[in-house]
Design a protein around this motif. Structure first.
Motif, PDB file in Angstrom:
ATOM      1  N   GLU A  59       6.241 -14.215 -10.604  1.00 41.67           N
ATOM      2  CA  GLU A  59       7.089 -15.345 -10.228  1.00 41.67           C
ATOM      3  C   GLU A  59       8.195 -14.922  -9.266  1.00 41.67           C
ATOM      4  OE1 GLU A  59       6.829 -13.964 -13.139  1.00 41.67           O
ATOM      5  OE2 GLU A  59       8.800 -13.681 -14.077  1.00 41.67           O
ATOM      6  N   TRP A  60       8.320 -13.628  -9.015  1.00 42.25           N
ATOM      7  CA  TRP A  60       9.267 -13.100  -8.021  1.00 42.25           C
ATOM      8  C   TRP A  60       8.617 -12.967  -6.638  1.00 42.25           C
ATOM      9  CZ3 TRP A  60      14.253 -10.575  -7.814  1.00 42.25           C
ATOM     10  CH2 TRP A  60      15.073 -10.915  -8.914  1.00 42.25           C
ATOM     11  N   TYR A  61       7.438 -13.536  -6.476  1.00 44.09           N
ATOM     12  CA  TYR A  61       6.646 -13.380  -5.246  1.00 44.09           C
ATOM     13  C   TYR A  61       7.475 -13.675  -3.988  1.00 44.09           C
ATOM     14  CZ  TYR A  61       2.421 -13.977  -2.308  1.00 44.09           C
ATOM     15  OH  TYR A  61       1.442 -13.848  -1.342  1.00 44.09           O
ATOM     16  N   ALA A  62       8.269 -14.749  -4.001  1.00 43.27           N
ATOM     17  CA  ALA A  62       9.021 -15.143  -2.798  1.00 43.27           C
ATOM     18  C   ALA A  62      10.012 -14.072  -2.379  1.00 43.27           C
ATOM     19  CB  ALA A  62       9.756 -16.458  -3.060  1.00 43.27           C
ATOM     20  N   ASN A  63      10.528 -13.321  -3.354  1.00 39.00           N
ATOM     21  CA  ASN A  63      11.459 -12.241  -3.002  1.00 39.00           C
ATOM     22  C   ASN A  63      10.701 -10.988  -2.592  1.00 39.00           C
ATOM     23  OD1 ASN A  63      14.374 -11.100  -3.157  1.00 39.00           O
ATOM     24  ND2 ASN A  63      13.184  -9.630  -4.380  1.00 39.00           N
ATOM     25  N   THR A  64       9.690 -10.637  -3.394  1.00 40.94           N
ATOM     26  CA  THR A  64       8.961  -9.395  -3.146  1.00 40.94           C
ATOM     27  C   THR A  64       8.265  -9.463  -1.781  1.00 40.94           C
ATOM     28  OG1 THR A  64       8.464  -9.613  -5.516  1.00 40.94           O
ATOM     29  CG2 THR A  64       7.534  -7.713  -4.373  1.00 40.94           C
ATOM     30  N   LEU A  65       7.804 -10.665  -1.446  1.00 44.96           N
ATOM     31  CA  LEU A  65       7.129 -10.888  -0.169  1.00 44.96           C
ATOM     32  C   LEU A  65       8.030 -10.508   1.011  1.00 44.96           C
ATOM     33  CD1 LEU A  65       5.106 -12.392   1.764  1.00 44.96           C
ATOM     34  CD2 LEU A  65       6.216 -14.515   1.075  1.00 44.96           C
ATOM     35  N   PRO A  68       9.918  -5.549   3.291  1.00 39.28           N
ATOM     36  CA  PRO A  68       8.939  -4.941   4.213  1.00 39.28           C
ATOM     37  C   PRO A  68       8.168  -3.812   3.552  1.00 39.28           C
ATOM     38  CG  PRO A  68      11.083  -5.193   5.288  1.00 39.28           C
ATOM     39  CD  PRO A  68      11.293  -5.507   3.837  1.00 39.28           C
ATOM     40  N   GLY A  69       6.859  -3.837   3.745  1.00 34.17           N
ATOM     41  CA  GLY A  69       6.033  -2.740   3.215  1.00 34.17           C
ATOM     42  C   GLY A  69       5.677  -2.898   1.757  1.00 34.17           C
ATOM     43  N   SER A  70       6.140  -3.983   1.134  1.00 35.26           N
ATOM     44  CA  SER A  70       5.789  -4.145  -0.293  1.00 35.26           C
ATOM     45  C   SER A  70       4.313  -4.508  -0.422  1.00 35.26           C
ATOM     46  CB  SER A  70       6.637  -5.274  -0.900  1.00 35.26           C
ATOM     47  OG  SER A  70       6.218  -6.535  -0.380  1.00 35.26           O
ATOM     48  N   PRO A  71       3.684  -4.155  -1.570  1.00 31.77           N
ATOM     49  CA  PRO A  71       2.294  -4.547  -1.765  1.00 31.77           C
ATOM     50  C   PRO A  71       2.118  -6.069  -1.683  1.00 31.77           C
ATOM     51  CG  PRO A  71       2.995  -2.948  -3.438  1.00 31.77           C
ATOM     52  CD  PRO A  71       4.217  -3.328  -2.677  1.00 31.77           C
ATOM     53  N   THR A  72       3.166  -6.804  -2.087  1.00 36.30           N
ATOM     54  CA  THR A  72       3.085  -8.271  -2.040  1.00 36.30           C
ATOM     55  C   THR A  72       3.055  -8.770  -0.596  1.00 36.30           C
ATOM     56  OG1 THR A  72       4.226  -8.427  -4.155  1.00 36.30           O
ATOM     57  CG2 THR A  72       4.238 -10.404  -2.775  1.00 36.30           C
ATOM     58  N   ALA A  73       3.831  -8.117   0.278  1.00 29.88           N
ATOM     59  CA  ALA A  73       3.828  -8.520   1.697  1.00 29.88           C
ATOM     60  C   ALA A  73       2.430  -8.332   2.274  1.00 29.88           C
ATOM     61  CB  ALA A  73       4.851  -7.694   2.476  1.00 29.88           C
ATOM     62  N   ALA A  74       1.787  -7.221   1.904  1.00 32.51           N
ATOM     63  CA  ALA A  74       0.430  -6.948   2.396  1.00 32.51           C
ATOM     64  C   ALA A  74      -0.551  -7.960   1.814  1.00 32.51           C
ATOM     65  CB  ALA A  74       0.027  -5.527   2.004  1.00 32.51           C
ATOM     66  N   THR A  84       1.850 -17.701   7.652  1.00 34.56           N
ATOM     67  CA  THR A  84       2.102 -18.596   6.511  1.00 34.56           C
ATOM     68  C   THR A  84       3.329 -18.135   5.743  1.00 34.56           C
ATOM     69  OG1 THR A  84      -0.271 -18.934   6.321  1.00 34.56           O
ATOM     70  CG2 THR A  84       1.067 -19.597   4.436  1.00 34.56           C
ATOM     71  N   SER A  85       4.268 -19.039   5.548  1.00 39.23           N
ATOM     72  CA  SER A  85       5.458 -18.684   4.753  1.00 39.23           C
ATOM     73  C   SER A  85       5.185 -18.990   3.283  1.00 39.23           C
ATOM     74  CB  SER A  85       6.658 -19.532   5.214  1.00 39.23           C
ATOM     75  OG  SER A  85       6.500 -20.869   4.734  1.00 39.23           O
ATOM     76  N   TYR A  86       6.043 -18.481   2.429  1.00 37.83           N
ATOM     77  CA  TYR A  86       5.940 -18.802   1.001  1.00 37.83           C
ATOM     78  C   TYR A  86       6.047 -20.314   0.819  1.00 37.83           C
ATOM     79  CZ  TYR A  86       7.219 -19.277  -3.924  1.00 37.83           C
ATOM     80  OH  TYR A  86       7.258 -19.661  -5.245  1.00 37.83           O
ATOM     81  N   GLU A  87       6.984 -20.937   1.507  1.00 33.74           N
ATOM     82  CA  GLU A  87       7.226 -22.363   1.286  1.00 33.74           C
ATOM     83  C   GLU A  87       6.069 -23.207   1.833  1.00 33.74           C
ATOM     84  OE1 GLU A  87      11.925 -21.996   0.448  1.00 33.74           O
ATOM     85  OE2 GLU A  87      11.317 -23.421   1.982  1.00 33.74           O
ATOM     86  N   ASP A  88       5.299 -22.664   2.783  1.00 34.92           N
ATOM     87  CA  ASP A  88       4.097 -23.384   3.260  1.00 34.92           C
ATOM     88  C   ASP A  88       3.098 -23.591   2.112  1.00 34.92           C
ATOM     89  OD1 ASP A  88       5.010 -23.448   5.851  1.00 34.92           O
ATOM     90  OD2 ASP A  88       3.894 -21.656   6.484  1.00 34.92           O
TER      91      ASP A  88
END
Ligand SMILES: C[C@@H]1N[C@H](CN)[C@@H](O)[C@H](O)[C@@H]1O
Length: 436
Positions: A59-65, A68-74, A84-88
């Motif tokens: 549920e922290w996806y929007a922050n982790t995204l 830079p370089g986080s596994p979530t960003a990838a 695509t943004s989180y809010e999209d």
């Protein structure tokens, strides 16, 4: 506290809450659409410097995204494309399998007495018909008033209905860099009067529309609302208790007013005199994490032990379930919830309505937990009865009338309690001793 500090009510925790013992937390929101975080098995940890870039809470996806370089960003770029943004994702959220009545009937069948769904999490996406923002499940995505549907379904299923609200963080209306440390968590948040009014008005909408039995705020509340005055927290609490006399709040408002205390993925060491609540996911995340499999989830026996240990220590268990973005419930999570419900259905008097004994367990020896029924009957709960017979502690020797539910219990002169074969497969067996 200065002389202008507001006065907060001093209210006992209502008996309905202390008797309920078991609730279901539901983290469902925009983050459930992506539904991904680096999975983490029980006992696994990451170095503190990776705590936020590798946050296990989906549920922290929007922050982790945004790190830079986080596994979530990838994961986000490979799953949704660079632009695509989180809010999209709000417009990709269809919730086509969302069944509020089915959810609540299941939670009630599994022995829950209250339910606490997220109304707004840290991402700022609101799941109710709010006039405060267009970033909501009514204006976008499901185009449904999720909170209203859950409130009606919960009460039709006989459950008390609470609401989770993120009072400290709202990333939709804040413009800080991503949170990358515990220090950031408490500095990258708004405390200004405009935000305080925004939170006040959102929670007032929820209170006036749904009269939630529990207000479960998270982390903290905007500091500017902690002095007396309009849109203050004191005013919000007063309004809440006027509308919900049996309402109860938790301990995460950042002010000297609380109802029950909370422990997240942690427990109390002994038996505190105050009411408290243990909360955790079935895995390492509250929001749905598609990267979790069976090996990441607590097993059903541990779940029964967690509930019994928590209740023996004067606590409630608020166990989280993580619906997928489409509204379906992960089968492995449901299976564990049902297993817990089966044990609870067979041993209701060991849990509901009980209060702690003068000790919750034995310092050494048999893994026992104790709870006391309203009539004074003592529940001696043997965890893992498959491990065989155990010895009653000296202060329980000689107490007559020991029973295993149906039949009288066989207790040797040295206090050895023979566990009937028929009970040895259970996660926990309950021996009762009449009031002394
Ligand atoms: C119940 C949990 N509380 C934490 C804050 N301690 C949140 O950051 C987390 O996402 C979840 O809602």
């Amino acid at each position: 506290l200065g002389e202008d500090a507001p006065r907060y009510p001093d209210r006992p925790v209502p008996d309905w809450y202390r008797d309920a013992k078991f609730g279901v937390f539901v983290h469902w929101g925009l983050y459930s659409v992506a539904g991904w975080a680096p999975p983490r098995r029980p006992g696994e940890d990451v170095p503190v410097e990776l705590e936020y870039s590798h946050h296990q809470y989906a549920e922290w996806y929007a922050n982790t995204l945004r790190i830079p370089g986080s596994p979530t960003a990838a994961y986000h770029e490979s799953s949704f494309g660079v632009g695509t943004s989180y809010e999209d994702l709000a417009d990709a959220w269809t919730a086509e399998r969302y069944d509020p009545d089915g959810w609540m009937r299941l939670f009630a069948a599994c022995g829950a007495r209250y339910v606490v769904p997220t109304a707004k999490h840290h991402d700022g996406f609101c799941l109710w018909d709010t006039a405060t923002t267009g970033f909501s499940s009514v204006h976008r995505g499901p185009r449904r008033d999720v909170v209203a549907e859950l409130a009606g379904a919960a009460r039709s299923a006989g459950l008390r209905f609470g609401l989770y609200y993120s009072g400290a963080l709202d990333w939709h209306v804040s413009h800080f860099p991503p949170i990358r440390s515990l220090t950031d968590l408490f500095t990258h948040r708004r405390n200004d009067p405009a935000f305080a009014r925004h939170c006040f008005e959102q929670v007032r909408e929820l209170v006036e529309a749904h009269r939630p039995d529990v207000l479960w705020n998270d982390i903290d509340w905007p500091d500017s609302a902690k002095a007396a005055g309009p849109y203050s927290l004191a005013e919000l609490f007063e309004h809440y208790y006027d509308l919900v006399p049996e309402g109860v709040v938790n301990d995460r408002w950042g002010v000297p007013h609380l109802g029950f205390r909370t422990r997240e993925y942690r427990t109390e060491t002994g038996t505190p005199a105050w009411a408290w609540e243990a909360t955790r996911g079935l895995g390492a995340s509250f929001g749905y994490n598609r990267a979790e499999d069976d090996t990441h989830l607590i097993d059903a026996t541990e779940l029964v032990h967690l509930l019994v240990d928590t209740v023996a220590k004067n606590g409630n268990l608020l166990l989280n379930i993580s619906p997928r973005g489409d509204g379906s419930l992960p089968e492995a999570q449901v299976a564990r919830l049902r297993e817990l419900g089966r044990w609870l259905a067979a041993h209701p008097d060991a849990v509901y309505g009980t209060r702690p004994w003068h000790r919750h367990a034995e310092p050494v020896g048999a893994p026992l937990r104790y709870t006391v029924r309203p009539d004074g009957t003592l529940n001696v709960i043997a965890l893992d009865p498959a491990h065989g017979d155990f010895r009653l502690p000296a202060d329980l020797l000689g107490r007559p009338g020991a029973h295993w539910g149906e039949g009288a219990a066989e207790i040797g002169p040295d206090g050895t309690v023979v566990i009937p074969e028929a009970l040895r497969h259970l996660p926990a067996a309950v021996l009762t001793l009449p009031p002394s």
